[in-house]
Design an enzyme around this catalytic site. Structure first.
Site, PDB file in Angstrom:
ATOM      1  CG  LEU A  58      -1.978  -1.001   1.375  1.00  0.00           C
ATOM      2  CD1 LEU A  58      -2.696  -0.843   2.713  1.00  0.00           C
ATOM      3  CD2 LEU A  58      -2.977  -0.870   0.249  1.00  0.00           C
ATOM      4  CG  ASP A  59       0.896   4.034  -3.212  1.00  0.00           C
ATOM      5  OD1 ASP A  59       2.014   3.648  -3.573  1.00  0.00           O
ATOM      6  OD2 ASP A  59      -0.084   4.098  -3.966  1.00  0.00           O
ATOM      7  N   PRO A  60       2.387   4.793   0.974  1.00  0.00           N
ATOM      8  CG  PRO A  60       4.595   5.490   1.301  1.00  0.00           C
ATOM      9  CD  PRO A  60       3.644   5.000   0.243  1.00  0.00           C
ATOM     10  CG  PHE A  61      -0.576   8.650  -0.537  1.00  0.00           C
ATOM     11  CD1 PHE A  61      -1.803   8.403  -1.129  1.00  0.00           C
ATOM     12  CD2 PHE A  61       0.564   8.572  -1.313  1.00  0.00           C
ATOM     13  CE1 PHE A  61      -1.881   8.059  -2.457  1.00  0.00           C
ATOM     14  CE2 PHE A  61       0.488   8.237  -2.648  1.00  0.00           C
ATOM     15  CZ  PHE A  61      -0.739   7.983  -3.220  1.00  0.00           C
ATOM     16  CB  ALA A  62      -2.904   3.833   0.659  1.00  0.00           C
TER      17      ALA A  62
END
Length: 173
Positions: A58-62
């Site tokens: 998962l992307d860090p901002f997700a």
């Protein structure tokens, strides 16, 4: 031996005693700003486990559920990841960034008319069904053992990578 070091060793001993044979899946609610690898390190540290893996970056901002496998269950992660998934998202109309996400630099800004919810629902119907999706170059998907964003960040690299295309299906909005 200092008293705090002795206590640390006792805590490690108890943790290893309790969790040394732990095999299972954990549905971790990944917070904003934390990488999937950070989550794996956290679980390894807390459980004292040697073998820990996650079921997809998962992307860090997700934010959201990050399946974590511990011990023998790491081999079973792929079996649990098949099938459909639900995503929740937000967008900002008229903004285009160089990375196609909220972390990139703004490259285009369009003024747009106000769109109401009924118009959005009508537009969303055009995205329903199966189609081929181009993986963004700024993604964690691996090609030749390297994450795509690592290629993208080397602007002067002589290696030209074509991001993979994959079939996706959208059932509903």
């Amino acid at each position: 031996m200092s008293q705090s070091r002795s206590l640390t060793n006792k805590v490690k001993f108890m943790r290893n005693l309790l969790y040394s044979d732990f095999n299972g899946l954990i549905n971790l609610d990944k917070p904003l700003g934390v990488t999937s690898a950070d989550c794996v390190r956290f679980v390894k540290r807390i459980l004292g486990a040697n073998k820990v893996g996650h079921g997809g970056t998962l992307d860090p901002f997700a934010t959201g559920v990050l399946p974590i496998g511990v011990g023998k269950a790491t081999k079973e992660l792929q079996n649990y990841l098949e099938g459909s998934k639900n995503y929740k998202g937000a967008f900002r109309q008229g903004y285009l960034t160089d990375t196609l996400d909220c972390e990139g630099k703004l490259v285009d800004l369009q003024t747009s008319k106000h769109v109401n919810i009924d118009e959005l629902k009508l537009l969303a119907k055009h995205f329903l069904g199966t189609y081929e999706q181009q993986t963004p170059i700024f993604s964690a998907r691996k090609v030749n053992g390297k994450k795509l964003y690592e290629y993208a960040r080397k602007a002067n690299s002589s290696v030209q990578i074509k991001p993979p295309v994959r079939a996706v299906e959208i059932f509903q909005f």
